[in-house]
Scaffold this active site. Structure first.
Site, short mmCIF file in Angstrom:
data_model
loop_
_atom_site.label_atom_id
_atom_site.label_comp_id
_atom_site.label_asym_id
_atom_site.label_seq_id
_atom_site.Cartn_x
_atom_site.Cartn_y
_atom_site.Cartn_z
N ARG A 52 0.83 -1.21 0.00
CA ARG A 52 0.00 0.00 0.00
C ARG A 52 0.86 1.26 0.00
O ARG A 52 0.55 2.24 -0.68
CB ARG A 52 -0.97 0.00 1.19
CG ARG A 52 -2.01 1.12 1.10
CD ARG A 52 -3.09 0.99 2.15
NE ARG A 52 -2.56 1.14 3.50
CZ ARG A 52 -3.31 0.98 4.60
NH1 ARG A 52 -4.59 0.69 4.51
NH2 ARG A 52 -2.78 1.14 5.80
N LYS A 151 -2.65 7.03 1.10
CA LYS A 151 -2.39 7.36 2.51
C LYS A 151 -1.30 8.44 2.51
O LYS A 151 -0.12 8.16 2.69
CB LYS A 151 -1.95 6.09 3.26
CG LYS A 151 -2.36 6.09 4.71
CD LYS A 151 -2.28 4.71 5.30
CE LYS A 151 -2.15 4.74 6.79
NZ LYS A 151 -3.19 5.44 7.53
N GLU A 184 -16.20 6.59 5.90
CA GLU A 184 -15.41 5.96 6.96
C GLU A 184 -15.22 6.97 8.09
O GLU A 184 -15.71 8.09 8.01
CB GLU A 184 -14.05 5.49 6.42
CG GLU A 184 -13.22 6.63 5.85
CD GLU A 184 -11.88 6.17 5.28
OE1 GLU A 184 -11.38 5.11 5.66
OE2 GLU A 184 -11.34 6.92 4.43
N1 PXG Z 1 -9.25 4.93 7.17
C1 PXG Z 1 -8.35 5.91 7.28
C2 PXG Z 1 -8.65 7.25 6.76
C3 PXG Z 1 -7.10 5.64 7.88
O1 PXG Z 1 -6.19 6.60 7.98
C4 PXG Z 1 -7.84 3.36 8.25
C5 PXG Z 1 -9.03 3.69 7.63
C6 PXG Z 1 -7.62 1.96 8.70
O2 PXG Z 1 -6.69 1.30 7.83
P1 PXG Z 1 -5.75 0.14 8.34
O3 PXG Z 1 -5.00 -0.27 7.13
O4 PXG Z 1 -4.88 0.71 9.41
O5 PXG Z 1 -6.65 -0.93 8.85
C7 PXG Z 1 -6.85 4.34 8.38
C8 PXG Z 1 -5.56 4.02 9.04
C9 PXG Z 1 -3.37 7.66 13.37
C10 PXG Z 1 -3.43 6.44 12.58
O6 PXG Z 1 -2.25 8.01 13.73
C11 PXG Z 1 -4.22 6.36 11.46
C12 PXG Z 1 -4.26 5.17 10.75
C13 PXG Z 1 -3.56 4.11 11.15
C14 PXG Z 1 -2.76 4.22 12.26
C15 PXG Z 1 -2.69 5.39 12.98
O7 PXG Z 1 -4.41 8.24 13.67
N2 PXG Z 1 -5.05 5.13 9.66
#
Ligand code: PXG
Length: 290
Positions: A52, A151, A184
């Protein structure tokens, strides 16, 4: 011994781990990132996160200066250097040092940063009690702009949503897309349970292709729980039997109230708890050793 941070192949003490004010990651949010977890010495879904990261970079025409194998090696080295078994890994690749102009061609080599630390997104008690969320007015990015699948270091859209949640006195917010369908939350994907089926918005609703989301879908299929990616409205959420959020940092967290409506019976649901159990089992066995 303090925390050591990897920057472009070298390790620095936390206090000395710095990037230039001319780095376009700072000047313009021009860069990409990943958040990865390790559980007792196993890196969870490492390949998925690496893929990713490189796809996010490809989408913004950012050439990561090291190969995927080298990146994996650097992550393992950083974890060993810090002697961490349970860690949160933050991987960053910025456009690098340029001048005071948008043009990425002016930037030299992209900057690669690896931080291994701890993360706590929500207070522990909320995992037992369940979370309250609200719908907010900041829309999820449209895919014609910064595609939500990237991301990127541009998280202002999500931060604005988080600020709205905080202003409303809760920890998390649901973002809708420009058509008004559920997308989301600020750093998590959303799922509901309705009549025994698991439902989550499809990618084209404007969501990040969450890796925890993918793991939950895989678990459901394995356990023969019907699971569908479906366009959802707030009405569907209000009238769901159960609701939960998924993310690398949050893992799986139950939601029990949304916009002052009770979800299901107002307690973390049965299927949610079953999925949390299965997810916890998975993190103990499914990972890359370091
Ligand atoms: N949606 C968004 C917008 C994200 O940023 C997820 C879903 C979940 O994706 P994963 O692949 O982690 O299951 C994310 C993930 C933070 C932080 O510091 C944000 C994420 C992951 C870890 C920490 O707030 N985002």
């Amino acid at each position: 011994m303090g925390l050591k941070i990897y920057i472009d192949g070298k390790f620095y003490q936390k206090e000395d781990a710095k990037v230039s004010v001319f780095d376009h990651g700072l000047l313009y949010g021009d860069g990409v990132f990943e958040g990865i977890r390790t559980y007792d010495g196993l890196i969870f879904k490492l390949k998925e996160h690496i893929d990713r990261l490189y796809q996010s970079a490809h989408a913004i025409m950012l050439d990561i200066p090291i190969s995927k194998d080298e990146m994996v090696g650097a992550i393992k080295k950083t974890l060993r250097e810090n002697d961490m078994k349970d860690a949160y890994i933050r991987l960053l690749v910025t456009r690098g040092i340029g001048d005071l102009g948008l043009d990425p061609r002016k930037c030299g080599r992209p900057t690669v940063v690896i931080i291994t630390d701890k993360i706590k997104l929500y207070p522990q008690e909320l995992y037992g009690k369940g979370l309250e969320i609200v719908t907010i007015s900041t829309q999820r990015n449209i895919h014609q702009a910064v595609n939500p699948q990237i991301k990127s270091l541009n998280y202002l859209n999500n931060i604005l949503a988080k600020v709205e949640a905080i202003n409303a006195g809760v920890e998390e917010a649901v973002m809708l897309n420009s058509e008004g369908y559920v997308a989301e939350c600020t750093g998590d994907n959303i799922f509901i349970v309705k009549d025994g089926s698991l439902l989550t918005p499809p990618i084209h609703s404007g969501v990040l292709r969450g890796i925890t989301r993918g793991a939950v879908i895989d678990i459901a299929r394995l356990k023969e729980i019907p699971v569908h990616e479906e366009v959802l409205t707030r009405y569907d959420l209000f009238n769901s039997d159960e609701m939960f959020l998924t993310g690398t940092a949050a893992e799986i967290i139950p939601v029990v109230r949304m916009d002052r409506r009770k979800i299901g019976d107002g307690k973390p649901g049965k299927m949610t708890l079953k999925l949390i159990g299965e997810f916890n089992k998975l993190t103990k066995v499914d990972g890359v050793r370091f």
